[in-house]
Design a protein around this motif. Structure first.
Motif, short mmCIF file in Angstrom:
data_model
loop_
_atom_site.label_atom_id
_atom_site.label_comp_id
_atom_site.label_asym_id
_atom_site.label_seq_id
_atom_site.Cartn_x
_atom_site.Cartn_y
_atom_site.Cartn_z
N MET A 1 0.83 -1.24 0.02
CA MET A 1 -0.02 -0.02 0.03
C MET A 1 0.66 1.37 0.03
N PHE B 1 -6.96 -1.62 5.11
CA PHE B 1 -5.50 -1.84 5.95
C PHE B 1 -5.88 -1.80 7.70
N ASP C 1 2.55 0.98 4.28
CA ASP C 1 2.43 -0.25 5.11
C ASP C 1 3.15 -0.06 6.42
N THR D 1 -8.91 1.64 0.79
CA THR D 1 -7.50 0.68 0.76
C THR D 1 -7.21 1.00 2.27
#
Length: 166
Positions: A1, A155, A98, A151
């Motif tokens: 990501m 996450f 991330d 997204t």
């Protein structure tokens, strides 16, 4: 990501951030104030029927006033934060991966590692990122694209960080 987006130099934006963060930090003063005001009001009503009521009245009035002032403290801090923060409007941005959340504002920059984040709370305009029990920063959803927001939501949910709205 990897999510990247910019924050424009909007004079109202720092005030909205300050209001959201101060609301989280100052909510307890409203609860404490309500309890003090209620105790003072009940004490005033109850003490009227007793011979010792005159001696207790000043304490009850003090509790009532302290409660009202405590309840007014949070709105006063939010008003001051909004009024003073307009001059802090500078361009900035977020770079979320991330591993961490990197933020920049003007010439300053800083970051928070996801490993240090204990929870993220959802508000109508922001995600409030907590490190320990303290709100550390906000992530403005309205400045992200819908796909990036989804997204990031996925996450944070996968990591067990996302909590229900305030």
């Amino acid at each position: 990501m990897h999510i990247r987006f910019d924050v424009p130099a909007d004079p109202a934006y720092p005030g909205r951030v300050a209001a959201v963060l101060s609301d989280v930090r100052l909510r307890k003063y409203g609860y404490i104030g309500a309890a003090l005001a209620a105790a003072g009001a009940i004490g005033l009503v109850v003490s009227r029927g007793y011979p010792w009521g005159d001696r207790v009245t000043s304490l009850c009035v003090a509790l009532l006033l302290a409660g009202l002032l405590s309840m007014l403290y949070a709105p006063w801090v939010r008003w001051r934060a909004r009024r003073r923060s307009g001059r802090y409007a500078v361009e900035g941005g977020y770079d979320i991966t991330d591993d961490n959340i990197m933020m920049r504002s003007g010439t300053e920059s800083g970051g928070i590692a996801w490993d240090g984040v204990t929870e993220v709370r959802d508000t109508p305009e922001f995600w409030i990122v907590y490190v320990g029990r303290m709100p550390a920063t906000v992530i403005p959803r309205h400045l992200m694209s819908a796909g990036d927001a989804e997204t990031l939501r996925a996450f944070m949910s996968d990591r067990g960080l996302l909590r229900s709205p305030l």
